[in-house]
Write a protein that holds these residues in place. Sequence first.
Motif, PDB file in Angstrom:
ATOM      1  N   ASP A 121      48.755 -23.313  77.130  1.00 49.22           N
ATOM      2  CA  ASP A 121      50.117 -23.784  76.644  1.00 49.22           C
ATOM      3  C   ASP A 121      50.277 -22.871  75.277  1.00 49.22           C
ATOM      4  O   ASP A 121      50.716 -23.323  74.320  1.00 49.22           O
ATOM      5  CB  ASP A 121      50.296 -25.209  76.268  1.00 49.22           C
ATOM      6  CG  ASP A 121      51.787 -25.601  75.770  1.00 49.22           C
ATOM      7  OD1 ASP A 121      52.539 -24.874  76.317  1.00 49.22           O
ATOM      8  OD2 ASP A 121      51.856 -26.492  75.300  1.00 49.22           O
ATOM      9  N   VAL A 122      50.165 -21.612  75.635  1.00 42.33           N
ATOM     10  CA  VAL A 122      50.226 -20.683  74.440  1.00 42.33           C
ATOM     11  C   VAL A 122      51.116 -19.232  74.697  1.00 42.33           C
ATOM     12  O   VAL A 122      50.581 -18.970  76.049  1.00 42.33           O
ATOM     13  CB  VAL A 122      48.787 -20.277  73.772  1.00 42.33           C
ATOM     14  CG1 VAL A 122      49.032 -19.288  72.603  1.00 42.33           C
ATOM     15  CG2 VAL A 122      48.303 -21.464  73.302  1.00 42.33           C
ATOM     16  N   LEU A 123      52.061 -19.052  74.357  1.00 38.54           N
ATOM     17  CA  LEU A 123      52.989 -17.758  74.639  1.00 38.54           C
ATOM     18  C   LEU A 123      52.319 -16.674  74.302  1.00 38.54           C
ATOM     19  O   LEU A 123      52.115 -16.416  72.831  1.00 38.54           O
ATOM     20  CB  LEU A 123      54.432 -17.882  74.333  1.00 38.54           C
ATOM     21  CG  LEU A 123      55.208 -19.039  75.225  1.00 38.54           C
ATOM     22  CD1 LEU A 123      56.531 -19.113  74.590  1.00 38.54           C
ATOM     23  CD2 LEU A 123      55.377 -18.779  76.554  1.00 38.54           C
ATOM     24  N   PHE A 124      52.021 -15.625  75.172  1.00 35.34           N
ATOM     25  CA  PHE A 124      51.694 -14.294  74.580  1.00 35.34           C
ATOM     26  C   PHE A 124      52.884 -13.300  74.780  1.00 35.34           C
ATOM     27  O   PHE A 124      52.903 -12.637  75.334  1.00 35.34           O
ATOM     28  CB  PHE A 124      50.452 -13.640  75.593  1.00 35.34           C
ATOM     29  CG  PHE A 124      49.122 -14.803  75.635  1.00 35.34           C
ATOM     30  CD1 PHE A 124      48.729 -15.134  74.637  1.00 35.34           C
ATOM     31  CD2 PHE A 124      48.999 -15.533  76.997  1.00 35.34           C
ATOM     32  CE1 PHE A 124      47.477 -15.984  74.806  1.00 35.34           C
ATOM     33  CE2 PHE A 124      48.138 -16.270  77.041  1.00 35.34           C
ATOM     34  CZ  PHE A 124      47.399 -16.558  75.918  1.00 35.34           C
ATOM     35  N   ASP A 125      53.661 -13.572  73.747  1.00 37.71           N
ATOM     36  CA  ASP A 125      54.891 -12.988  73.655  1.00 37.71           C
ATOM     37  C   ASP A 125      55.166 -11.677  72.551  1.00 37.71           C
ATOM     38  O   ASP A 125      56.493 -11.501  72.231  1.00 37.71           O
ATOM     39  CB  ASP A 125      56.129 -14.079  73.484  1.00 37.71           C
ATOM     40  CG  ASP A 125      55.989 -14.956  72.267  1.00 37.71           C
ATOM     41  OD1 ASP A 125      54.706 -14.627  71.560  1.00 37.71           O
ATOM     42  OD2 ASP A 125      56.682 -15.758  71.972  1.00 37.71           O
ATOM     43  N   SER A 126      53.997 -11.520  72.011  1.00 36.33           N
ATOM     44  CA  SER A 126      53.927 -10.454  71.275  1.00 36.33           C
ATOM     45  C   SER A 126      52.542  -9.595  71.104  1.00 36.33           C
ATOM     46  O   SER A 126      51.548 -10.319  71.328  1.00 36.33           O
ATOM     47  CB  SER A 126      54.142 -10.958  69.539  1.00 36.33           C
ATOM     48  OG  SER A 126      53.244 -11.789  69.456  1.00 36.33           O
ATOM     49  N   PRO A 127      52.517  -8.233  71.337  1.00 36.54           N
ATOM     50  CA  PRO A 127      51.307  -7.752  71.307  1.00 36.54           C
ATOM     51  C   PRO A 127      50.504  -7.974  70.145  1.00 36.54           C
ATOM     52  O   PRO A 127      50.948  -7.984  68.950  1.00 36.54           O
ATOM     53  CB  PRO A 127      51.833  -6.101  71.619  1.00 36.54           C
ATOM     54  CG  PRO A 127      53.141  -6.154  71.948  1.00 36.54           C
ATOM     55  CD  PRO A 127      53.770  -7.340  71.266  1.00 36.54           C
ATOM     56  N   GLN A 128      49.037  -7.969  70.313  1.00 34.38           N
ATOM     57  CA  GLN A 128      48.245  -7.996  69.287  1.00 34.38           C
ATOM     58  C   GLN A 128      46.906  -7.155  69.428  1.00 34.38           C
ATOM     59  O   GLN A 128      46.654  -6.568  70.510  1.00 34.38           O
ATOM     60  CB  GLN A 128      47.742  -9.479  69.473  1.00 34.38           C
ATOM     61  CG  GLN A 128      48.687 -10.654  68.952  1.00 34.38           C
ATOM     62  CD  GLN A 128      49.249 -10.516  67.412  1.00 34.38           C
ATOM     63  OE1 GLN A 128      48.427 -10.424  66.691  1.00 34.38           O
ATOM     64  NE2 GLN A 128      50.451 -10.471  67.759  1.00 34.38           N
ATOM     65  N   ASP A 129      46.190  -6.936  68.576  1.00 33.25           N
ATOM     66  CA  ASP A 129      45.271  -6.021  68.639  1.00 33.25           C
ATOM     67  C   ASP A 129      44.048  -6.076  69.555  1.00 33.25           C
ATOM     68  O   ASP A 129      43.253  -5.510  70.193  1.00 33.25           O
ATOM     69  CB  ASP A 129      44.580  -5.556  67.087  1.00 33.25           C
ATOM     70  CG  ASP A 129      45.404  -5.090  66.314  1.00 33.25           C
ATOM     71  OD1 ASP A 129      46.428  -4.160  66.511  1.00 33.25           O
ATOM     72  OD2 ASP A 129      45.164  -5.383  65.106  1.00 33.25           O
ATOM     73  N   ASP A 130      43.991  -7.873  69.677  1.00 33.99           N
ATOM     74  CA  ASP A 130      42.737  -8.258  70.365  1.00 33.99           C
ATOM     75  C   ASP A 130      43.346  -8.707  71.902  1.00 33.99           C
ATOM     76  O   ASP A 130      42.792  -9.319  72.467  1.00 33.99           O
ATOM     77  CB  ASP A 130      41.988  -9.331  69.664  1.00 33.99           C
ATOM     78  CG  ASP A 130      43.134 -10.356  69.503  1.00 33.99           C
ATOM     79  OD1 ASP A 130      44.050 -10.248  69.494  1.00 33.99           O
ATOM     80  OD2 ASP A 130      42.501 -11.500  68.842  1.00 33.99           O
ATOM     81  N   ASP A 131      44.455  -7.894  72.495  1.00 35.79           N
ATOM     82  CA  ASP A 131      44.859  -8.229  73.742  1.00 35.79           C
ATOM     83  C   ASP A 131      43.891  -7.890  74.630  1.00 35.79           C
ATOM     84  O   ASP A 131      43.667  -8.476  75.891  1.00 35.79           O
ATOM     85  CB  ASP A 131      46.325  -7.634  73.902  1.00 35.79           C
ATOM     86  CG  ASP A 131      47.413  -8.429  73.129  1.00 35.79           C
ATOM     87  OD1 ASP A 131      47.172  -9.566  72.924  1.00 35.79           O
ATOM     88  OD2 ASP A 131      48.486  -7.964  73.225  1.00 35.79           O
TER      89      ASP A 131
END
Length: 681
Positions: A121-131
């Motif tokens: 229940d966490v949105l991955f709606d922005s790119p991150q370095d640890d993607d």
Amino acid sequence: MGEQVKALSSGPSEIGRSARRSFRQLGWQRVGVAILLLCLALYFAFNSWRLPLLRDAESALYDIRAANFAPPTDTDKRVTLVVYTADTNRATGQISPVDRTILAKALTQIDALGAKGVGIDVLFDSPQDDDEVLRASLKAMKTPVYLAYADNRTNPEAITYEQEQDLKAFMASARTAMVKPASILLETDSDGVARRWPRQYAGLPPLLSLALTNDGADADGRFASYTGPIRYRVPTASDRPVFDKIPIDLLADPETAPLVADVVKGRYVLIGGDFSDFDQFDTPFTRTGNPVTGETRMIGVEVHASMLAQLLDKAWKAPPAEWARVLAALIAVGLGAATALLQVRTWVLALAVIGQFAAFLAVPFVIERAGYDTLGLPATGWLVGWLIAYTAISSSLRAINAAQREFAQGALGKYLPRSVAAEIMRNPDRLSLHGEKREIFCLFSDLEGFTKLTHAVEPEMIARLLNDYLDRLSAVVLQYGGTLDKFVGDAVVAFWGAPIAYPDDGERAVRAAHAMYLAGEAFRRSVPEGAPPIGRTRVGLHYGEAVVGNFGGEGRMQYTALGDAMNTAARLEGANKPLDTTVLVSREAAERSGLDWFRPMGTVTLRGRRTPVEVFEPVPDMPPALRGLANEAVAAHSAGEEERVHALTDKVLESAHDDDAMINLIQRLRQTHKGESYVLG
């Protein structure tokens, strides 16, 4: 039997005439307003959940029901919550978005510990370095994983259009046979409370709870389109929560992960945030307070867990059938209208209203307790519908009563008795405007020797005496609820049972007959000095059939009773003189009075009649033993036991040697044989 059939067949036509008369008195405009109000009452009683102010009241009542009947449970061994906390954010140095490296490590441990399924229940709606770290962990998962999905169309508060595009890109890059999207949409009511399952919108993947169970034995197709209430549960104790909750950093560390292996293996694991100011929802417990923990708001991942547990338990709650809801609305409105029509005492009406209101509030609790869905059941709507219907009908009745009072006031000149006029004022429909057969109690009274008195006293004195006497006797009749028929000189004619019949007419008629004799005695004592002695008041009372109604011409009508019952009462009054009694009551009247005041005066044949009549005299002050002796003597006479008659009458004489009426009875019993009637000349 034929009369009963005739009465039944005439009933509907009489009701129809009464209804038409009421409509005419009310007027078409008021009728239209009343019908409109009744329709409005039905609308409120059925649609209160859709109306702004009533919806809040309905929601509050539902929350009370849901909180009170929330099933208590020990910690659920099928679902575990893994949560980001404030401590996690401080340790990782990343608050929003949450750290994805720690999530990747936690997923690896969850997979190794043998979880049944994972919902994130966490949105991955922005790119991150640890993607890339997270994607690698996801691609390696052997446990089914469902990633949170939301779109701007259905959830604009949570995600913008740009964020939606980034979310889709991440989903596409991480998707495998084991990694799929799931909708995390939660819908709240207008007051911000999450009470019901969200709708399944086109274009969205399945809800998280449905996605986790779609491919296994836990699947339940009924929940695919279910929008009923979320079943929230309460813990049986404060130290045993409904769901085990583990900090994600505890599970991400390979050294500490084995410590929580027993709450991961074989369970559904839901991952989300547990922050005081983010992703928190009001529930029915918000208003009522969790009865064990005292918590109010619930994190989103726990709401999903509650839905998942409900699905696993197959706790699908069916709402009441639509026809039942329609019927309930009709009953509520009908009760309001019927209550307005009640003609009862105020305290009885108050009890009826309180009882109905209590039922309206209690029925939804009973239905909820029975396991049905009461989310949408209009308890407050029933109350409002009842009130509107009550107001509509009571207002109409007031208008009709006003018209009836106007009619009655115009008719008073044609109706002499005050009792009849009072009945017209109270309820004109109860007064028959034509002759009808009724069984009534008929009373005649006469003042002994009054005719002789008129020749010995001046007319002015006669008028004063007569008016005083008639006032006293008519007051007695009215006091005991009788209808004054007429005055014939010094005689008073009255009856009970018309225009209104009451169950205690007989008792009141007998009490009135005795009271009229006493009033006559008081009148005798009040006669001024110089007037000749006044005789006793004699009264006759009989029960039988008479024709009652309005008789006369257009210029003058009188409400009176005619028939054999009236004639018999007049003959009974006249029989007092030869029997040395003051009040004579026929057996028919005595048996219907419910009183035990009577001593028998034998069987007599009245003047002008062939059929003998058993007569009684009310003597409330007479000792019961003496009344019993008199009854035994009359019974012995009827059986032809002459010796017993003499023995019993001797006993009576010992106790009533100065009682003229009893002496008269004894003489008649001794002079006649075996039930023989005493013929009056």
